[in-house]
Design an enzyme around this catalytic site. Sequence first.
Site, PDB file in Angstrom:
ATOM      1  N   THR A   1       1.135  -1.878   1.166  1.00 44.75           N
ATOM      2  CA  THR A   1       0.486   0.125   1.697  1.00 44.75           C
ATOM      3  C   THR A   1      -0.502  -0.549   3.624  1.00 44.75           C
ATOM      4  O   THR A   1      -0.259  -2.031   3.399  1.00 44.75           O
ATOM      5  CB  THR A   1      -0.352   0.452   0.623  1.00 44.75           C
ATOM      6  OG1 THR A   1      -1.167  -0.442   1.344  1.00 44.75           O
ATOM      7  CG2 THR A   1       0.224   0.496   0.222  1.00 44.75           C
TER       8      THR A   1
ATOM      9  N   TYR B   1     -15.159  -3.877  -2.939  1.00 43.22           N
ATOM     10  CA  TYR B   1     -15.133  -3.594  -3.455  1.00 43.22           C
ATOM     11  C   TYR B   1     -13.966  -4.737  -4.643  1.00 43.22           C
ATOM     12  O   TYR B   1     -14.071  -3.840  -6.336  1.00 43.22           O
ATOM     13  CB  TYR B   1     -13.253  -3.416  -2.902  1.00 43.22           C
ATOM     14  CG  TYR B   1     -12.220  -3.905  -2.668  1.00 43.22           C
ATOM     15  CD1 TYR B   1     -11.484  -2.105  -2.421  1.00 43.22           C
ATOM     16  CD2 TYR B   1     -11.176  -5.004  -3.369  1.00 43.22           C
ATOM     17  CE1 TYR B   1      -9.977  -1.864  -3.676  1.00 43.22           C
ATOM     18  CE2 TYR B   1      -9.915  -4.534  -3.430  1.00 43.22           C
ATOM     19  CZ  TYR B   1      -9.530  -3.338  -3.826  1.00 43.22           C
ATOM     20  OH  TYR B   1      -7.527  -3.142  -4.613  1.00 43.22           O
TER      21      TYR B   1
ATOM     22  N   ASN C   1      -6.511   6.844  -8.699  1.00 42.52           N
ATOM     23  CA  ASN C   1      -5.550   5.449  -7.640  1.00 42.52           C
ATOM     24  C   ASN C   1      -6.497   5.095  -6.035  1.00 42.52           C
ATOM     25  O   ASN C   1      -6.484   4.670  -5.867  1.00 42.52           O
ATOM     26  CB  ASN C   1      -4.277   6.205  -7.275  1.00 42.52           C
ATOM     27  CG  ASN C   1      -3.727   4.987  -6.328  1.00 42.52           C
ATOM     28  OD1 ASN C   1      -2.777   4.147  -5.623  1.00 42.52           O
ATOM     29  ND2 ASN C   1      -3.034   6.645  -4.922  1.00 42.52           N
TER      30      ASN C   1
ATOM     31  N   SER D   1      -2.852   0.588   4.753  1.00 40.04           N
ATOM     32  CA  SER D   1      -4.205   0.252   4.480  1.00 40.04           C
ATOM     33  C   SER D   1      -4.589  -1.480   4.618  1.00 40.04           C
ATOM     34  O   SER D   1      -5.018  -2.396   4.795  1.00 40.04           O
ATOM     35  CB  SER D   1      -5.384   0.631   3.990  1.00 40.04           C
ATOM     36  OG  SER D   1      -4.767   0.597   2.495  1.00 40.04           O
TER      37      SER D   1
ATOM     38  N   GLY E   1      -0.516  -7.045  -7.574  1.00 40.69           N
ATOM     39  CA  GLY E   1      -1.332  -7.372  -6.208  1.00 40.69           C
ATOM     40  C   GLY E   1      -1.404  -7.161  -4.615  1.00 40.69           C
ATOM     41  O   GLY E   1      -0.687  -5.944  -5.101  1.00 40.69           O
TER      42      GLY E   1
ATOM     43  N   LYS F   1     -13.945  -2.570  -8.519  1.00 39.63           N
ATOM     44  CA  LYS F   1     -12.727  -2.569  -9.636  1.00 39.63           C
ATOM     45  C   LYS F   1     -12.914  -3.712 -11.398  1.00 39.63           C
ATOM     46  O   LYS F   1     -12.201  -3.048 -12.225  1.00 39.63           O
ATOM     47  CB  LYS F   1     -11.857  -3.255  -9.160  1.00 39.63           C
ATOM     48  CG  LYS F   1     -10.560  -3.046  -7.544  1.00 39.63           C
ATOM     49  CD  LYS F   1     -10.246  -1.439  -8.043  1.00 39.63           C
ATOM     50  CE  LYS F   1      -8.950  -0.916  -7.167  1.00 39.63           C
ATOM     51  NZ  LYS F   1      -8.757   0.199  -7.593  1.00 39.63           N
TER      52      LYS F   1
ATOM     53  N   SER G   1      -6.951  -3.654  -9.671  1.00 44.08           N
ATOM     54  CA  SER G   1      -6.274  -5.623  -8.314  1.00 44.08           C
ATOM     55  C   SER G   1      -6.375  -6.277  -9.413  1.00 44.08           C
ATOM     56  O   SER G   1      -7.101  -6.415 -10.213  1.00 44.08           O
ATOM     57  CB  SER G   1      -6.653  -4.844  -7.324  1.00 44.08           C
ATOM     58  OG  SER G   1      -6.896  -6.011  -6.331  1.00 44.08           O
TER      59      SER G   1
HETATM   60  P1  NDP Z   1      -4.266   3.800   0.614  1.00 43.50           P
HETATM   61  O1  NDP Z   1      -5.427   2.798   1.404  1.00 43.50           O
HETATM   62  O2  NDP Z   1      -2.614   3.275   1.257  1.00 43.50           O
HETATM   63  O3  NDP Z   1      -4.241   5.189   0.369  1.00 43.50           O
HETATM   64  C1  NDP Z   1      -5.513   5.452  -0.899  1.00 43.50           C
HETATM   65  C2  NDP Z   1      -6.009   6.644  -0.678  1.00 43.50           C
HETATM   66  O4  NDP Z   1      -7.332   7.226  -1.150  1.00 43.50           O
HETATM   67  C3  NDP Z   1      -5.816   7.627   0.387  1.00 43.50           C
HETATM   68  O5  NDP Z   1      -4.439   8.941   0.014  1.00 43.50           O
HETATM   69  C4  NDP Z   1      -6.642   7.709   0.348  1.00 43.50           C
HETATM   70  O6  NDP Z   1      -6.086  10.261   1.185  1.00 43.50           O
HETATM   71  C5  NDP Z   1      -7.407   8.364  -0.595  1.00 43.50           C
HETATM   72  N1  NDP Z   1      -8.505   8.381  -0.660  1.00 43.50           N
HETATM   73  C6  NDP Z   1      -9.825   7.454   0.701  1.00 43.50           C
HETATM   74  N2  NDP Z   1     -10.851   7.801   0.599  1.00 43.50           N
HETATM   75  C7  NDP Z   1     -10.841   8.834   0.051  1.00 43.50           C
HETATM   76  C8  NDP Z   1     -11.542   9.494  -0.601  1.00 43.50           C
HETATM   77  N3  NDP Z   1     -13.232   9.778  -0.121  1.00 43.50           N
HETATM   78  N4  NDP Z   1     -11.554  11.401  -1.533  1.00 43.50           N
HETATM   79  C9  NDP Z   1     -10.439  11.089  -1.658  1.00 43.50           C
HETATM   80  N5  NDP Z   1      -9.258  10.798  -1.480  1.00 43.50           N
HETATM   81  C10 NDP Z   1     -10.105   9.032  -0.718  1.00 43.50           C
HETATM   82  O7  NDP Z   1      -3.898   2.653  -0.622  1.00 43.50           O
HETATM   83  P2  NDP Z   1      -3.166   1.681  -1.095  1.00 43.50           P
HETATM   84  O8  NDP Z   1      -2.303   2.649  -1.562  1.00 43.50           O
HETATM   85  O9  NDP Z   1      -2.926   0.577  -0.657  1.00 43.50           O
HETATM   86  O10 NDP Z   1      -4.325   1.598  -2.705  1.00 43.50           O
HETATM   87  C11 NDP Z   1      -3.693   2.355  -3.603  1.00 43.50           C
HETATM   88  C12 NDP Z   1      -4.312   2.162  -4.985  1.00 43.50           C
HETATM   89  O11 NDP Z   1      -4.624   0.731  -5.762  1.00 43.50           O
HETATM   90  C13 NDP Z   1      -5.871   1.297  -4.985  1.00 43.50           C
HETATM   91  O12 NDP Z   1      -7.045   1.771  -6.033  1.00 43.50           O
HETATM   92  C14 NDP Z   1      -5.949  -0.344  -4.556  1.00 43.50           C
HETATM   93  O13 NDP Z   1      -7.130  -0.631  -5.219  1.00 43.50           O
HETATM   94  C15 NDP Z   1      -4.741  -0.327  -5.279  1.00 43.50           C
HETATM   95  N6  NDP Z   1      -4.329  -1.891  -4.930  1.00 43.50           N
HETATM   96  C16 NDP Z   1      -3.822  -2.070  -3.604  1.00 43.50           C
HETATM   97  C17 NDP Z   1      -3.761  -3.291  -2.962  1.00 43.50           C
HETATM   98  C18 NDP Z   1      -2.809  -3.392  -2.228  1.00 43.50           C
HETATM   99  O14 NDP Z   1      -2.608  -4.532  -1.522  1.00 43.50           O
HETATM  100  N7  NDP Z   1      -2.305  -1.335  -1.503  1.00 43.50           N
HETATM  101  C19 NDP Z   1      -3.576  -4.190  -3.794  1.00 43.50           C
HETATM  102  C20 NDP Z   1      -4.058  -4.229  -5.219  1.00 43.50           C
HETATM  103  C21 NDP Z   1      -4.807  -2.794  -5.739  1.00 43.50           C
HETATM  104  P3  NDP Z   1      -7.153  10.085   1.991  1.00 43.50           P
HETATM  105  O15 NDP Z   1      -8.285   9.263   2.887  1.00 43.50           O
HETATM  106  O16 NDP Z   1      -6.205  11.614   3.148  1.00 43.50           O
HETATM  107  O17 NDP Z   1      -8.791  10.609   1.977  1.00 43.50           O
END
Ligand code: NDP
Length: 290
Positions: free
Chosen positions: A222, A185, A119, A224, A218, A189, A172
Amino acid sequence: MQKYVVAAAVIAAIAIGFYFFVLRDTFDPNSVRDKRVLVTGASTGIGEQLAYQYSKFGARLILTARREKVLQEVAVKCRHLGAAQVEIVPADMANASERETVIEETLKRLKGVDYVVLNHVISYPGFWLGNDKNLTDLQKLFEVNFVAYVHLASKLMESLDESGGSLAIVSSVAGNVAMPKFASYSSSKFALQGFFSALRQELIIRQKNASVTICVLGLIDTESAMVATKEHTPKMDVSLAAPAADAALAIIKAVTAKVNIMYFPLAAYLGVMGHKFFPTLIDYIVRGLI
Ligand code: NDP
């Protein structure tokens, strides 16, 4: 008259099929109890919510992300919610040896794995200008968003096969409909969906027990995503974003049911299907979000 009866019968059959295969909720929370689960990107956003939802169902968890202190706070909450076991393994997914540690610790501490939910994500939104920074960022982004997924999935596949478990790939709409200002990005995906759809086919051909679920999301609320949306696609209505907890639950249900591909929310499905049939129109609408 007869043709109206036939048409009504066809519509009724489609509606019943839609209900049974798409809408009907057959999820049994007990089926997740004591299951061994690895969640990446578990410190925040959807990954954090996945950890909480799995905890409510009494699963055993390995949580990973880079920020150890935040992971510890998530783990405390997971224990309160009812997780049977929670361990954290802080790691940077850009680093291959740290990824190996996550794999080894997962297999050691859980003695195998039933569900792997990949994820985690990084994103460098903005117009692709083709400069050195774009190129350096692209390499890092593909290492984290694509290579790390393939690495973890590959090394955990044997255990998933033994347990008859499932791999969830969080993708996504941007992995199906190209998003301007999110070129790197979006392409990572697309790459994930291509690779893991091919892998699913291979697992079936080789009669393996493990399955692959691709989760096409979609807009989810969150932090970010809200920040990136407001800055880079300001015409998008963020009030339409679905709650992260609901997205997490939909992922858990889909991966437990071993479906090949899930869409959440419904708008994600409509966007992807709309683009298949009306690509020029949907591309025009997407440009209007910038
Ligand atoms: P967030 O940005 O909220 O969270 C991302 C997570 O990834 C964090 O826990 C972060 O933790 C971790 N992360 C980032 N870089 C690294 C790294 N180098 N190594 C290890 N961990 C890492 O993302 P979302 O929850 O919004 O998204 C989660 C998933 O859902 C993703 O795959 C995203 O593409 C997908 N998605 C989200 C959408 C949305 O609208 N939110 C829409 C479509 C898809 P830390 O910084 O502690 O490392």
